[in-house]
Design a protein around this motif. Structure first.
Motif, PDB file in Angstrom:
ATOM      1  N   GLN A 104      10.830  -0.313  -8.209  1.00  0.00           N
ATOM      2  CA  GLN A 104      10.974   0.347  -6.911  1.00  0.00           C
ATOM      3  C   GLN A 104      10.107   1.598  -6.891  1.00  0.00           C
ATOM      4  O   GLN A 104      10.303   2.490  -7.708  1.00  0.00           O
ATOM      5  N   GLY A 105       9.144   1.650  -5.956  1.00  0.00           N
ATOM      6  CA  GLY A 105       8.318   2.833  -5.789  1.00  0.00           C
ATOM      7  C   GLY A 105       9.112   3.967  -5.163  1.00  0.00           C
ATOM      8  O   GLY A 105      10.007   3.742  -4.346  1.00  0.00           O
ATOM      9  N   LYS A 106       8.780   5.184  -5.576  1.00  0.00           N
ATOM     10  CA  LYS A 106       9.415   6.389  -5.038  1.00  0.00           C
ATOM     11  C   LYS A 106       8.322   7.340  -4.554  1.00  0.00           C
ATOM     12  O   LYS A 106       7.298   7.507  -5.227  1.00  0.00           O
ATOM     13  N   ASP A 107       8.544   7.967  -3.389  1.00  0.00           N
ATOM     14  CA  ASP A 107       7.578   8.952  -2.911  1.00  0.00           C
ATOM     15  C   ASP A 107       7.820  10.288  -3.609  1.00  0.00           C
ATOM     16  O   ASP A 107       8.716  10.409  -4.461  1.00  0.00           O
ATOM     17  N   ALA A 108       7.022  11.298  -3.249  1.00  0.00           N
ATOM     18  CA  ALA A 108       7.108  12.594  -3.925  1.00  0.00           C
ATOM     19  C   ALA A 108       8.482  13.242  -3.772  1.00  0.00           C
ATOM     20  O   ALA A 108       8.908  14.030  -4.618  1.00  0.00           O
ATOM     21  N   ALA A 109       9.217  12.890  -2.697  1.00  0.00           N
ATOM     22  CA  ALA A 109      10.558  13.450  -2.475  1.00  0.00           C
ATOM     23  C   ALA A 109      11.649  12.615  -3.144  1.00  0.00           C
ATOM     24  O   ALA A 109      12.829  12.939  -3.044  1.00  0.00           O
ATOM     25  N   GLY A 110      11.270  11.510  -3.812  1.00  0.00           N
ATOM     26  CA  GLY A 110      12.251  10.658  -4.489  1.00  0.00           C
ATOM     27  C   GLY A 110      12.837   9.567  -3.621  1.00  0.00           C
ATOM     28  O   GLY A 110      13.758   8.873  -4.036  1.00  0.00           O
ATOM     29  N   ASN A 111      12.295   9.385  -2.412  1.00  0.00           N
ATOM     30  CA  ASN A 111      12.779   8.332  -1.504  1.00  0.00           C
ATOM     31  C   ASN A 111      12.139   6.995  -1.851  1.00  0.00           C
ATOM     32  O   ASN A 111      10.987   6.943  -2.305  1.00  0.00           O
ATOM     33  N   ASN A 112      12.868   5.891  -1.626  1.00  0.00           N
ATOM     34  CA  ASN A 112      12.317   4.560  -1.842  1.00  0.00           C
ATOM     35  C   ASN A 112      11.144   4.316  -0.903  1.00  0.00           C
ATOM     36  O   ASN A 112      11.172   4.716   0.256  1.00  0.00           O
ATOM     37  N   VAL A 113      10.130   3.626  -1.403  1.00  0.00           N
ATOM     38  CA  VAL A 113       8.975   3.200  -0.617  1.00  0.00           C
ATOM     39  C   VAL A 113       9.138   1.698  -0.416  1.00  0.00           C
ATOM     40  O   VAL A 113       8.920   0.926  -1.360  1.00  0.00           O
ATOM     41  N   PRO A 114       9.566   1.269   0.787  1.00  0.00           N
ATOM     42  CA  PRO A 114       9.888  -0.149   0.997  1.00  0.00           C
ATOM     43  C   PRO A 114       8.770  -1.123   0.625  1.00  0.00           C
ATOM     44  O   PRO A 114       9.036  -2.176   0.045  1.00  0.00           O
ATOM     45  N   GLU A 115       7.516  -0.778   0.929  1.00  0.00           N
ATOM     46  CA  GLU A 115       6.424  -1.705   0.603  1.00  0.00           C
ATOM     47  C   GLU A 115       6.109  -1.746  -0.886  1.00  0.00           C
ATOM     48  O   GLU A 115       5.308  -2.564  -1.330  1.00  0.00           O
ATOM     49  N   HIS A 116       6.746  -0.892  -1.673  1.00  0.00           N
ATOM     50  CA  HIS A 116       6.587  -0.914  -3.129  1.00  0.00           C
ATOM     51  C   HIS A 116       7.907  -1.292  -3.806  1.00  0.00           C
ATOM     52  O   HIS A 116       8.297  -0.720  -4.817  1.00  0.00           O
ATOM     53  N   THR A 117       8.583  -2.286  -3.240  1.00  0.00           N
ATOM     54  CA  THR A 117       9.803  -2.855  -3.814  1.00  0.00           C
ATOM     55  C   THR A 117       9.439  -4.219  -4.389  1.00  0.00           C
ATOM     56  O   THR A 117       8.923  -5.076  -3.665  1.00  0.00           O
TER      57      THR A 117
END
Length: 129
Positions: A104-117
């Protein structure tokens, strides 16, 4: 040995910022035996900007995965324009169902990145040796 990959993942937004700054990968042993070694390699993937980028290994780790149903969770940095993750396990050729992999990809704020699941079904078998 079985080697799994999700292939090259583009990681740039249209404005040039990174979609994912990290990927959390979870590897589960689905056999009754310990697996040694499990190796995770992450590459700066070619085909991304700038044109002509060469695949470069920038993260690697090796560990044992106890059994049964042992789990290892890693957080891997992904601040590159495109990345590829490869996970290898010591499976005998033809026996490739020894691990389950999710990322699961995470952005700089720690939120899930749906297209990187990337559930297990997204991981292709690259090779068995």
């Amino acid at each position: 040995m079985a080697v799994f990959s999700i292939g090259a993942i583009e990681n740039l937004n249209p404005n040039g910022s990174f979609r994912s700054s990290s990927v959390v990968i979870r590897i589960t042993n689905t056999t009754a035996a310990p697996l040694v070694p499990i190796t995770v390699n992450v590459y700066n993937a070619p085909g991304s900007a700038p044109t002509g980028t060469v695949s470069t290994l920038y993260f690697t780790t090796t560990f044992a995965l106890g059994a049964p149903n042992s789990v290892v969770t890693l957080t891997i940095p992904t601040v590159v324009p495109a990345y590829e993750i490869r996970v290898s396990s010591p499976a005998v050729a033809g026996f490739i169902s020894d691990i389950s992999i999710e990322a699961q990809g995470k952005d700089a704020a720690g939120n899930n990145v749906p297209e990187h699941t990337f559930p297990f079904g997204d991981w292709g078998l690259v090779t068995t040796v």
